[in-house]
Design a protein around this motif. Structure first.
Motif, mmCIF file in Angstrom:
data_model
loop_
_atom_site.group_PDB
_atom_site.id
_atom_site.type_symbol
_atom_site.label_atom_id
_atom_site.label_comp_id
_atom_site.label_asym_id
_atom_site.label_seq_id
_atom_site.Cartn_x
_atom_site.Cartn_y
_atom_site.Cartn_z
ATOM 1 N N LEU A 1 3.203 17.225 80.240
ATOM 2 C CA LEU A 1 3.004 18.631 79.859
ATOM 3 C C LEU A 1 2.171 18.728 78.584
ATOM 4 N N TRP A 2 2.381 17.797 77.661
ATOM 5 C CA TRP A 2 1.589 17.759 76.438
ATOM 6 C C TRP A 2 0.125 17.478 76.760
ATOM 7 N N LEU A 3 -0.110 16.535 77.670
ATOM 8 C CA LEU A 3 -1.477 16.227 78.084
ATOM 9 C C LEU A 3 -2.106 17.408 78.816
ATOM 10 N N GLN A 4 -1.332 18.101 79.638
ATOM 11 C CA GLN A 4 -1.819 19.291 80.338
ATOM 12 C C GLN A 4 -2.165 20.402 79.337
ATOM 13 N N ASP A 5 -1.341 20.578 78.316
ATOM 14 C CA ASP A 5 -1.644 21.578 77.281
ATOM 15 C C ASP A 5 -2.923 21.217 76.525
ATOM 16 N N ALA B 1 -5.434 19.534 77.779
ATOM 17 C CA ALA B 1 -6.537 19.826 78.702
ATOM 18 C C ALA B 1 -6.814 21.323 78.756
ATOM 19 N N ALA B 2 -5.757 22.132 78.766
ATOM 20 C CA ALA B 2 -5.941 23.588 78.779
ATOM 21 C C ALA B 2 -6.610 24.067 77.492
ATOM 22 N N TRP B 3 -6.232 23.485 76.355
ATOM 23 C CA TRP B 3 -6.882 23.850 75.090
ATOM 24 C C TRP B 3 -8.362 23.516 75.127
ATOM 25 N N PHE B 4 -8.693 22.337 75.660
ATOM 26 C CA PHE B 4 -10.091 21.935 75.751
ATOM 27 C C PHE B 4 -10.883 22.883 76.650
ATOM 28 N N VAL B 5 -10.289 23.252 77.785
ATOM 29 C CA VAL B 5 -10.969 24.169 78.707
ATOM 30 C C VAL B 5 -11.161 25.529 78.054
ATOM 31 N N ASP B 6 -10.163 26.015 77.334
ATOM 32 C CA ASP B 6 -10.300 27.304 76.644
ATOM 33 C C ASP B 6 -11.378 27.242 75.567
ATOM 34 N N THR B 7 -11.519 26.079 74.943
ATOM 35 C CA THR B 7 -12.519 25.921 73.888
ATOM 36 C C THR B 7 -13.938 25.962 74.447
ATOM 37 N N VAL B 8 -14.154 25.364 75.586
ATOM 38 C CA VAL B 8 -15.500 25.288 76.163
ATOM 39 C C VAL B 8 -15.641 26.174 77.409
ATOM 40 N N ARG B 9 -14.820 27.202 77.509
ATOM 41 C CA ARG B 9 -14.740 28.012 78.733
ATOM 42 C C ARG B 9 -16.023 28.759 79.063
ATOM 43 N N THR B 10 -16.664 29.361 78.102
ATOM 44 C CA THR B 10 -17.844 30.166 78.393
ATOM 45 C C THR B 10 -19.015 29.683 77.541
ATOM 46 N N PRO B 11 -19.793 28.757 78.085
ATOM 47 C CA PRO B 11 -20.963 28.320 77.329
ATOM 48 C C PRO B 11 -22.009 29.427 77.285
ATOM 49 N N GLY B 12 -22.638 29.621 76.137
ATOM 50 C CA GLY B 12 -23.557 30.722 75.956
ATOM 51 C C GLY B 12 -24.910 30.539 76.620
ATOM 52 N N THR C 1 -15.387 27.593 87.927
ATOM 53 C CA THR C 1 -14.728 27.144 89.149
ATOM 54 C C THR C 1 -14.425 25.648 89.085
ATOM 55 N N PHE C 2 -15.377 24.882 88.593
ATOM 56 C CA PHE C 2 -15.216 23.435 88.602
ATOM 57 C C PHE C 2 -14.574 22.864 87.343
ATOM 58 N N VAL C 3 -14.726 23.517 86.217
ATOM 59 C CA VAL C 3 -14.141 23.003 84.975
ATOM 60 C C VAL C 3 -12.859 23.791 84.712
ATOM 61 N N ASN C 4 -11.753 23.217 85.140
ATOM 62 C CA ASN C 4 -10.446 23.832 84.890
ATOM 63 C C ASN C 4 -9.503 22.763 84.334
ATOM 64 N N ASP C 5 -8.270 23.159 84.016
ATOM 65 C CA ASP C 5 -7.381 22.206 83.357
ATOM 66 C C ASP C 5 -7.013 21.032 84.265
ATOM 67 N N SER C 6 -6.928 21.256 85.563
ATOM 68 C CA SER C 6 -6.594 20.151 86.475
ATOM 69 C C SER C 6 -7.703 19.104 86.499
ATOM 70 N N THR C 7 -8.935 19.571 86.478
ATOM 71 C CA THR C 7 -10.063 18.632 86.454
ATOM 72 C C THR C 7 -10.056 17.813 85.174
ATOM 73 N N VAL C 8 -9.869 18.480 84.051
ATOM 74 C CA VAL C 8 -9.863 17.778 82.769
ATOM 75 C C VAL C 8 -8.673 16.819 82.690
ATOM 76 N N LEU C 9 -7.507 17.230 83.186
ATOM 77 C CA LEU C 9 -6.337 16.353 83.203
ATOM 78 C C LEU C 9 -6.609 15.118 84.060
ATOM 79 N N GLY C 10 -7.216 15.304 85.206
ATOM 80 C CA GLY C 10 -7.553 14.169 86.060
ATOM 81 C C GLY C 10 -8.517 13.214 85.399
ATOM 82 N N ILE C 11 -9.498 13.758 84.695
ATOM 83 C CA ILE C 11 -10.460 12.914 83.985
ATOM 84 C C ILE C 11 -9.766 12.138 82.870
ATOM 85 N N LEU C 12 -8.875 12.788 82.125
ATOM 86 C CA LEU C 12 -8.146 12.102 81.047
ATOM 87 C C LEU C 12 -7.270 10.978 81.585
#
Length: 97
Positions: free
Chosen positions: A34-38, A40-51, A63-74
């Motif tokens: 759950l800590w690792l998932q949190d 990943a969610a923080w990272f996704v929120d940080t880079v959610r909308t590139p300008g 669509t492709f960059v979500n917390d599950s993807t980042v968790l899987g990569i980690l």
């Protein structure tokens, strides 16, 4: 242990270790996953909308960059680290013979 020196063996070992990490963490350390998932969610929120992306690209990116993807990569990166350390250690042991 010779299989860990070939790339295909390392890929297979990485997949098995990643599944093992998920299973063992859910069994013995659920707060850790759950800590690792949190994280990943923080990272996704940080880079959610590139300008620099237009509207269609932003939708595709979200669509492709979500917390599950980042968790899987980690978890895959952690598993690969474990496999590389095991290959390095057993490779060093076999060198002196």
């Amino acid at each position: 242990m010779g299989i860990l020196f070939r790339a295909s063996g390392k890929l297979l070992a990485t997949a098995i270790v990643a599944l093992g990490i998920f299973i063992l963490s859910f069994m013995f350390w659920p707060k850790g996953i759950l800590w690792l998932q949190d994280g990943a969610a923080w990272f996704v929120d940080t880079v959610r909308t590139p300008g620099f992306l237009d509207e269609k690209a932003t939708v595709l990116y979200r669509t492709f960059v979500n917390d599950s993807t980042v968790l899987g990569i980690l978890v895959t990166a952690i598993a690969r680290l474990v496999v590389e350390i095991v290959a390095f250690v057993f490779g060093r042991v076999g060198v002196g013979r």
